[in-house]
Design a protein around this motif. Structure first.
Motif, PDB file in Angstrom:
ATOM      1  N   GLY A 134       0.785  -1.239   0.000  1.00 12.78           N
ATOM      2  CA  GLY A 134       0.000   0.000   0.000  1.00 12.78           C
ATOM      3  C   GLY A 134       0.814   1.285   0.000  1.00 12.78           C
ATOM      4  N   PRO A 135       1.656   1.519   1.027  1.00 10.92           N
ATOM      5  CA  PRO A 135       2.327   2.822   1.105  1.00 10.92           C
ATOM      6  C   PRO A 135       3.515   2.966   0.156  1.00 10.92           C
ATOM      7  CG  PRO A 135       2.266   1.672   3.245  1.00 10.92           C
ATOM      8  CD  PRO A 135       1.916   0.689   2.197  1.00 10.92           C
ATOM      9  N   TRP A 173       4.052   1.206  -3.220  1.00 13.09           N
ATOM     10  CA  TRP A 173       4.076   0.803  -4.628  1.00 13.09           C
ATOM     11  C   TRP A 173       4.315   1.997  -5.554  1.00 13.09           C
ATOM     12  CZ3 TRP A 173       0.775   2.892  -8.159  1.00 13.09           C
ATOM     13  CH2 TRP A 173      -0.315   3.594  -7.630  1.00 13.09           C
ATOM     14  N   ASP A 174       3.807   3.172  -5.180  1.00  9.34           N
ATOM     15  CA  ASP A 174       3.950   4.341  -6.054  1.00  9.34           C
ATOM     16  C   ASP A 174       5.423   4.733  -6.167  1.00  9.34           C
ATOM     17  OD1 ASP A 174       3.359   6.462  -7.633  1.00  9.34           O
ATOM     18  OD2 ASP A 174       2.291   7.624  -6.122  1.00  9.34           O
ATOM     19  N   GLY A 175       6.099   4.751  -5.015  1.00  8.76           N
ATOM     20  CA  GLY A 175       7.525   5.064  -5.023  1.00  8.76           C
ATOM     21  C   GLY A 175       8.327   4.021  -5.791  1.00  8.76           C
ATOM     22  N   THR A 214      20.654  10.121  -5.469  1.00  7.98           N
ATOM     23  CA  THR A 214      20.349   8.698  -5.319  1.00  7.98           C
ATOM     24  C   THR A 214      20.478   8.224  -3.862  1.00  7.98           C
ATOM     25  OG1 THR A 214      21.242   8.471  -7.535  1.00  7.98           O
ATOM     26  CG2 THR A 214      20.670   6.445  -6.388  1.00  7.98           C
ATOM     27  N   VAL A 264      17.422   9.340  -1.948  1.00  4.86           N
ATOM     28  CA  VAL A 264      16.236   8.552  -2.273  1.00  4.86           C
ATOM     29  C   VAL A 264      16.277   7.219  -1.537  1.00  4.86           C
ATOM     30  CG1 VAL A 264      15.056   7.312  -4.119  1.00  4.86           C
ATOM     31  CG2 VAL A 264      15.873   9.629  -4.527  1.00  4.86           C
ATOM     32  N   TYR A 297      15.408   7.771   2.218  1.00  5.21           N
ATOM     33  CA  TYR A 297      14.020   7.995   2.643  1.00  5.21           C
ATOM     34  C   TYR A 297      13.083   6.886   2.193  1.00  5.21           C
ATOM     35  CZ  TYR A 297      13.078  10.812  -1.703  1.00  5.21           C
ATOM     36  OH  TYR A 297      12.932  11.286  -2.973  1.00  5.21           O
ATOM     37  N   GLN A 298      13.420   6.202   1.087  1.00  2.00           N
ATOM     38  CA  GLN A 298      12.583   5.046   0.749  1.00  2.00           C
ATOM     39  C   GLN A 298      12.800   3.918   1.754  1.00  2.00           C
ATOM     40  OE1 GLN A 298      12.471   3.685  -3.337  1.00  2.00           O
ATOM     41  NE2 GLN A 298      10.918   5.209  -3.757  1.00  2.00           N
ATOM     42  N   TRP A 357      13.611   4.271   4.817  1.00  5.83           N
ATOM     43  CA  TRP A 357      12.931   4.678   6.049  1.00  5.83           C
ATOM     44  C   TRP A 357      11.433   4.386   5.965  1.00  5.83           C
ATOM     45  CZ3 TRP A 357       9.652   9.159   6.780  1.00  5.83           C
ATOM     46  CH2 TRP A 357       9.284   9.354   8.117  1.00  5.83           C
ATOM     47  N   THR A 358      10.825   4.613   4.793  1.00  2.11           N
ATOM     48  CA  THR A 358       9.398   4.305   4.621  1.00  2.11           C
ATOM     49  C   THR A 358       9.125   2.836   4.893  1.00  2.11           C
ATOM     50  OG1 THR A 358       9.388   5.934   2.865  1.00  2.11           O
ATOM     51  CG2 THR A 358       7.458   4.568   3.053  1.00  2.11           C
ATOM     52  N   VAL A 372       9.134   2.378   8.591  1.00  2.00           N
ATOM     53  CA  VAL A 372       7.924   2.880   9.250  1.00  2.00           C
ATOM     54  C   VAL A 372       6.783   1.860   9.131  1.00  2.00           C
ATOM     55  CG1 VAL A 372       6.098   4.636   9.095  1.00  2.00           C
ATOM     56  CG2 VAL A 372       8.489   5.323   8.994  1.00  2.00           C
ATOM     57  N   PHE A 373       6.653   1.253   7.956  1.00  2.00           N
ATOM     58  CA  PHE A 373       5.545   0.312   7.740  1.00  2.00           C
ATOM     59  C   PHE A 373       6.052  -1.131   7.822  1.00  2.00           C
ATOM     60  CE2 PHE A 373       4.366   4.229   5.456  1.00  2.00           C
ATOM     61  CZ  PHE A 373       3.233   4.539   6.183  1.00  2.00           C
ATOM     62  N   ARG A 374       6.917  -1.400   8.800  1.00  3.30           N
ATOM     63  CA  ARG A 374       7.573  -2.705   8.823  1.00  3.30           C
ATOM     64  C   ARG A 374       6.693  -3.798   9.399  1.00  3.30           C
ATOM     65  NH1 ARG A 374       9.257   0.624  12.631  1.00  3.30           N
ATOM     66  NH2 ARG A 374       9.364  -0.019  14.813  1.00  3.30           N
ATOM     67  N   LYS A 375       5.609  -3.442  10.125  1.00  4.22           N
ATOM     68  CA  LYS A 375       4.823  -4.463  10.816  1.00  4.22           C
ATOM     69  C   LYS A 375       4.074  -5.376   9.841  1.00  4.22           C
ATOM     70  CE  LYS A 375       2.792  -4.186  14.674  1.00  4.22           C
ATOM     71  NZ  LYS A 375       3.699  -5.017  15.500  1.00  4.22           N
TER      72      LYS A 375
END
Lengths: 482, 347
Positions: free
Chosen positions: B55-56, B58-60, B312, B315, B318-319, B321-322, B325-328
């Motif tokens: 979800g959070p 795929w766009d990246g 690079t 990127v 921060y990718q 890191w994302t 954040v959503f590691r669960k």
């Protein structure tokens, strides 16, 4: 139609589609960031609801903006391969930088914003939407820089050994006066589009929710915020447009002549508001309404003593300089798109002034005509943006890279030389499939946005949830899931 | 090392990032439907649990492709122009499929109606299956070569240039590999019933993925490879076997790391077999489009190198890191009820 015509139609259709959704994204991201910031600072739940309400519309729009944008990245190579070879050295750089700097930023942080409501601390979540707002505007800067190179190539030299345009200075490319002016003009237009949308939706809801506390506590501040931004955008549009006109007068005189359907060189011609005629035979035109002084001011900032070159004289000059070719754009389209762009501005301007007047003091307007006026105002900035781009792009025909009068005259290319060597059949296949798919998606987009605007702020969005860090227990409910 | 070599590597790295990250996105899109069918509980919740693992992010992930395309344009304009004007139809299909997938993912939950969701699921499935196959076909075509003429344009393209056993095997191999990668990713990112089903899928897919990737790898190595790509092929095969073993024993972290290595090795094998060509010519090797005759000027490459060096790492940080954040893990039980509006005709 040959492959050139089909390719031009395809690029026009796909780009205009993309630019229905782009201005709303560019303008709405900062507005939502402002709404969320007001909520974070004041803790007033009304602004939280507002953020969620417009956030949903923003995401519906963001998705289709991304989807229609992907095609553009590859269409240069697919349909305009000879153009891509000629300018790739220059044109590729802003495109690659756009991906590297802006697209990564917006796509990553929009994900954090959508899914991070209860995962990130408030300030970090707010930072996410600000970064999205920054990135969408940055990407506009990069792509408009690329486009402005086609209008007014700078920082570039023609290399006869390789037969292509080569970059000499990246700073000149990024400080192209055409690009800087076009960027601020497009950003102002995007802010006008989004703020008009916010103001009009809120205005419609003020009337619909009449008598409820929401009308005065929720929608009224929203409408005022939108209207103030819209007014500021109108002023910015006026000044940036004026700068662009003055640049165009010198750099692209043919486009200026086409904007006025001016056939013969004249001193102090009047600005024409309405004409009758077929335009493309420009001697057939009868001028019905004309305003003096406007045109010399637009061109050079003075009221008289300005000579504007006519299309026929320019045609002769260009033939001598660049060889035989028809150098006059479609005068009918350029003339009317220019007027549509300017004329359509009056409606959002009037609407913003009306809204501010009707909400003065502590007033909450209740009349139905105001709600209807709001709805009819929403499409006008979209149409004006599209008209502006049609004018900009069709005004540079037949060039795909228009020669810069002060630059290397060999850095120039006509669309005929830029197109790929395809048969028309192949390009028809892509033209038809893109148009059909986009048409279906645009209908669904409109349905969804309408549905969500009419439904209003949702019940389940009324309570701001406190941020919670991930816990050790396994099943943690998500605040949002697709 | 010259700037042209560096940019060949950068474009390779961008495609590598794209295939690793979109690989499991495509896999999730391909397997979502099957996870729904396998579930004993509510199929819709299981599908949503699967979809929300990407979800959070795929766009990246998809931006890697956009940036790879931009980098090709900036660094090797002739490559960009030749490849995309020649592989017109596959690219068109990929683009149409990806457009459908983007809006289907984002709009799926906006309307709470089974029919609506079904249409979106079809869009997600098409948008995942087709690119997963076609990217493999496209890269196999590229490595195989195209009838490039003296002016860098392709002349007299025949069907067998595009469709032959090698390119079709390439398509099947990437498709199977992405499905396996996606199943392993799902196993890593989910818990409860969804997890159990994902592990079963991963085991099921491990054998076809291994056979197809090994076949495609060997064919590529024998037909186009150089000496050092033998080592890359060996890494791919070992990593694939490790992935199969780890997936069987439900060590998802190791399995995912292994499939990641497999994808990276396959991309390196393809780019290594291509080097120093961008498009080998099947007419005359003198017409080969190479990194030397297909690149931008040294100045452009220098400017772009600075940009890549600065942005690079940023990127990646921060990718990364994302993902942190959503590691669960996501459970079917952690999916909230649908908040979409009911489907209604607009009056």
């Amino acid at each position: 139609m040959n492959a050139l015509d089909v390719s031009r139609w395809q690029f026009g259709i796909t780009t205009l589609y993309h630019f229905i959704f782009v201005p709303l994204t560019i303008g709405l991201a900062p507005l939502i960031a402002v709404m969320q910031m007001i909520w974070v600072v004041t803790d007033n739940p009304a602004w939280y609801r507002m953020t969620k309400f417009f956030g949903k519309v923003f995401l519906i729009n963001f998705a289709i903006g991304v989807a229609t944008g992907i095609v553009q990245e590859f269409q240069f190579g697919m349909n305009w391969s000879e153009y891509s070879r000629f300018v790739g050295d220059v044109f590729g750089a802003p495109l690659a930088l756009e991906g590297l700097v802006a697209f990564f930023l917006e796509s990553t942080f929009i994900g954090l914003w959508i899914f991070g409501w209860t995962r990130l601390p408030k300030w970090l979540h707010l930072t996410s939407i600000w970064l999205v707002a920054l990135a969408v505007n940055l990407s506009a800067f990069f792509i408009i820089t690329a486009n402005s190179f086609m209008q007014h190539p700078v920082g570039t030299r023609f290399n006869p050994a390789t037969g292509r345009a080569e970059l000499q200075s990246i700073t000149e490319l990024f400080t192209n006066n055409t690009g800087v002016a076009a960027f601020w003009h497009a950003v102002a237009a995007s802010f006008l589009t989004a703020s008009t949308f916010v103001a009009a939706v809120c205005a419609w809801w003020i009337v619909r929710a009449k008598g409820t506390p929401d009308a005065s506590a929720l929608y009224r501040p929203g409408a005022i915020l939108g209207s103030v931004v819209a007014l500021a955008s109108c002023v910015a549009l006026f000044f940036t447009g004026d700068v662009q006109g003055k640049l165009m007068f010198h750099q692209q005189p043919m486009k200026m002549a086409a904007a006025e359907s001016l056939c013969h060189t004249e001193t102090d011609p009047k600005f024409s508001v309405l004409t009758v005629g077929t335009h493309n035979n420009c001697d057939s035109i009868t001028r019905v309404i004309e305003v003096p002084y406007v045109l010399p001011f637009l061109a050079e900032g003075k009221f008289s003593g300005v000579t504007l070159q006519g299309a026929k004289d320019l045609q002769q000059q260009y033939e001598q300089k660049f060889g035989p070719e028809w150098y006059v754009p479609n005068l009918f389209v350029t003339y009317w798109s220019f007027r549509a762009m300017i004329g359509l501005l009056a409606i959002p301007l009037l609407f913003a002034l009306t809204t501010l007047w009707l909400t003065r003091g502590r007033r909450v307007p209740e009349s139905r005509w105001f709600a209807r006026f709001a709805l009819w105002t929403i499409p006008t900035p979209f149409l004006a943006s599209m008209a502006g781009w049609v004018f900009t792009e069709m005004g540079r025909q037949p060039w795909v890279v228009a020669p810069n009068p002060d630059g290397d005259p060999l850095v120039r290319l006509t669309v005929r030389q830029g197109v790929s060597l395809h048969g028309p059949g192949l390009v028809w296949v892509s033209l038809i499939s893109f148009t059909l798919l986009y048409a279906v998606l645009a209908v669904v987009w409109f349905y969804l946005i309408r549905r969500y605007v009419v439904a209003g702020p949702q019940e389940h969005d009324s309570e701001p949830a406190p941020p919670t860090p991930p816990r050790d227990d396994d099943v943690a409910p998500l605040s949002f899931a697709y | 090392m010259g700037l042209q070599q560096i940019w060949f590597i950068i474009v390779g790295v961008l495609f590598l990032g794209f295939f690793i990250l979109e690989g499991f996105d495509f896999g999730v899109g391909m397997l979502m439907h099957w996870l729904g069918r396998m579930s004993k509980g509510d199929a819709e919740t299981h599908r949503r649990a699967a979809l929300n693992t990407i979800g959070p992010v795929w766009d990246g992930n998809e931006v890697w492709l956009i940036t790879a395309g931009g980098a090709m344009f900036a660094a090797f304009p002739h490559w960009y122009a030749t490849v995309f004007s020649t592989l017109y139809l596959p690219l068109l299909v990929i683009l149409l499929a990806m457009i459908g997938r983007i809006v289907a993912i984002e709009w799926r939950g906006k309307i709470d109606d089974p029919k609506w969701r079904n249409w979106c699921d079809i869009g997600i499935a098409i948008g995942s299956w087709l690119p997963a196959i076609l990217w493999g076909v496209a890269f196999a075509i590229l490595v195989n070569g195209l009838p490039v003429g003296p002016d860098k344009n392709v002349v007299g393209l025949s069907v067998t240039d595009v469709l032959n056993p090698y390119t079709l095997l390439g398509g099947l191999a990437t498709c199977a590999l992405f499905a396996f990668h996606g199943a392993v990713f799902l196993a890593l990112k989910t818990g409860g019933d969804v997890h159990t089903d994902a592990v079963r899928l991963a085991r099921l897919l491990s054998i076809p993925a291994t056979v197809l990737v090994a076949g495609f790898g060997l064919w590529t190595q024998f037909a186009h490879g150089t000496s050092w790509t033998w080592a890359v092929l060996a890494v791919a095969v070992i990593a694939q076997l490790a992935a199969v073993a780890a997936a069987g024993g439900t060590r998802e972290g190791w399995a995912f790391l292994s499939t990641t290595v497999v994808i990276a090795a396959v991309v390196i094998l393809l780019f290594g077999s291509l080097y120093p060509n961008l498009v080998p010519s099947t007419i005359d090797r003198a017409y080969d489009l190479t990194i030397y005759n297909g690149s931008s000027s040294p100045y452009t490459l220098k400017v772009m190198t600075w940009a890549a060096v600065i942005f690079t790492p940023l990127v990646l940080v921060y990718q990364g890191w994302t993902y942190w954040v959503f590691r669960k893990r996501i459970f079917a039980e952690s999916i909230p009820p649908s908040i979409g509006l009911p489907l209604r005709r607009v009056p």
